[in-house]
Design a protein around this motif. Structure first.
Motif, PDB file in Angstrom:
ATOM      1  N   SER A  48       0.871  -1.091  -0.004  1.00 20.98           N
ATOM      2  CA  SER A  48       0.401  -0.173  -0.284  1.00 20.98           C
ATOM      3  C   SER A  48       0.708   1.142  -0.021  1.00 20.98           C
ATOM      4  CB  SER A  48      -0.462   0.381   1.139  1.00 20.98           C
ATOM      5  OG  SER A  48      -1.470   1.067   1.440  1.00 20.98           O
ATOM      6  N   ALA A  49       1.490   1.381   0.933  1.00 19.16           N
ATOM      7  CA  ALA A  49       2.669   2.685   0.959  1.00 19.16           C
ATOM      8  C   ALA A  49       3.484   3.002  -0.351  1.00 19.16           C
ATOM      9  CB  ALA A  49       3.703   2.114   2.034  1.00 19.16           C
ATOM     10  N   ALA A  50       3.995   1.667  -1.398  1.00 18.64           N
ATOM     11  CA  ALA A  50       4.609   1.614  -2.713  1.00 18.64           C
ATOM     12  C   ALA A  50       3.237   2.408  -3.743  1.00 18.64           C
ATOM     13  CB  ALA A  50       5.379   0.519  -2.841  1.00 18.64           C
ATOM     14  N   SER A 147      10.016  20.130  -1.223  1.00 17.38           N
ATOM     15  CA  SER A 147       7.991  19.752  -0.858  1.00 17.38           C
ATOM     16  C   SER A 147       7.584  18.655  -1.702  1.00 17.38           C
ATOM     17  CB  SER A 147       7.261  20.565  -1.729  1.00 17.38           C
ATOM     18  OG  SER A 147       6.169  20.778  -1.846  1.00 17.38           O
ATOM     19  N   ALA A 148       8.572  17.490  -1.894  1.00 17.08           N
ATOM     20  CA  ALA A 148       7.718  16.077  -2.088  1.00 17.08           C
ATOM     21  C   ALA A 148       8.370  15.004  -1.665  1.00 17.08           C
ATOM     22  CB  ALA A 148       8.784  15.712  -3.977  1.00 17.08           C
ATOM     23  N   LEU A 149       9.805  16.005  -0.684  1.00 18.11           N
ATOM     24  CA  LEU A 149      10.284  15.123   0.457  1.00 18.11           C
ATOM     25  C   LEU A 149       8.643  15.314   1.688  1.00 18.11           C
ATOM     26  CD1 LEU A 149      12.552  12.964   1.194  1.00 18.11           C
ATOM     27  CD2 LEU A 149      13.921  15.660   1.891  1.00 18.11           C
ATOM     28  N   GLN A 150       9.115  16.028   1.818  1.00 20.63           N
ATOM     29  CA  GLN A 150       7.997  16.641   2.568  1.00 20.63           C
ATOM     30  C   GLN A 150       6.612  15.819   2.432  1.00 20.63           C
ATOM     31  OE1 GLN A 150       8.504  20.835   2.621  1.00 20.63           O
ATOM     32  NE2 GLN A 150       9.356  21.590   4.177  1.00 20.63           N
ATOM     33  N   ARG A 154       5.634  13.158   5.380  1.00 18.63           N
ATOM     34  CA  ARG A 154       4.014  13.850   6.200  1.00 18.63           C
ATOM     35  C   ARG A 154       3.478  11.806   6.230  1.00 18.63           C
ATOM     36  NH1 ARG A 154       4.111  18.689   3.985  1.00 18.63           N
ATOM     37  NH2 ARG A 154       4.791  20.164   5.244  1.00 18.63           N
ATOM     38  N   GLY A 155       2.588  11.318   4.472  1.00 23.21           N
ATOM     39  CA  GLY A 155       2.163   9.926   4.303  1.00 23.21           C
ATOM     40  C   GLY A 155       3.095   9.505   5.230  1.00 23.21           C
ATOM     41  N   HIS A 156       4.237   8.955   5.482  1.00 20.24           N
ATOM     42  CA  HIS A 156       4.665   7.947   6.274  1.00 20.24           C
ATOM     43  C   HIS A 156       4.891   8.248   8.385  1.00 20.24           C
ATOM     44  CE1 HIS A 156       5.629   6.741   2.537  1.00 20.24           C
ATOM     45  NE2 HIS A 156       5.971   5.632   2.913  1.00 20.24           N
ATOM     46  N   ILE A 157       4.533   9.553   8.295  1.00 17.24           N
ATOM     47  CA  ILE A 157       4.168   9.113   9.949  1.00 17.24           C
ATOM     48  C   ILE A 157       3.223   9.234  10.469  1.00 17.24           C
ATOM     49  CG2 ILE A 157       4.741  11.090  11.654  1.00 17.24           C
ATOM     50  CD1 ILE A 157       6.759  12.625  10.121  1.00 17.24           C
TER      51      ILE A 157
END
Length: 165
Positions: A48-50, A147-150, A154-157
């Motif tokens: 799902s994360a991938a 911005s993409a890294l942020q 945020r999607g993995h925290i």
């Protein structure tokens, strides 16, 4: 009687050993089942994360491509706005070139020899503008990367672990 006592003790020891083995085997089986279940949940989460990462990466690549294309378009417009006539008429002063080169190299000292107000024969305004437009494009691409890294972070925290805003 002594033989009977020894036989009963051996039988009791055998029953205890059998119960211990059965319990140990069930515990091992339960542990294996729990580990397999955990691995399956982890695999589902990673898949799902991938998928979410692919969406984020695609969006990032698209944004960077837009910035890159915009920069290329602006660079093509330089001769229209800074013509060869303007290059000949408005020569950049040496001081501008020296300070720009020091800033580009990230050094605090300017390598200056000669008159800072004298016209630089080495760099035309259109060349300087090409470098400046390219630098702004690189800056915007880096901003999109950050911005993409942020967004990815945020999607993995875990929301429970995220810092308060």
């Amino acid at each position: 009687m002594k033989t009977l006592t020894i036989a009963l003790a051996a039988l009791l020891a055998g029953c205890c050993a059998l119960l211990w083995w059965q319990h140990h085997d069930n515990t091992s089986l339960s542990a294996k089942l729990a580990a397999a279940s955990t691995a399956a949940i982890a695999a589902d989460f990673e898949a799902s994360a991938a998928r979410a990462d692919v969406v984020r990466i695609t969006a990032f690549v698209d944004r960077v491509r837009v910035v890159h294309d915009t920069t290329a378009t602006l660079r093509q417009e330089i001769p229209r706005y800074v013509t060869p006539t303007a290059d000949r008429r408005y020569l950049l002063p040496n001081g501008f070139v020296w300070l720009h080169d020091a800033a580009a190299a990230g050094v605090p000292e300017v390598d200056a020899t000669g008159d800072p107000d004298a016209a630089s024969e080495a760099v035309a305004a259109s060349q300087a503008l090409d470098i400046i437009v390219g630098n702004y494009g690189s800056c915007h691409e880096t901003a999109e990367q950050l911005s993409a890294l942020q967004d990815w972070v945020r999607g993995h925290i875990d929301p429970d672990m995220a810092p308060a805003r």
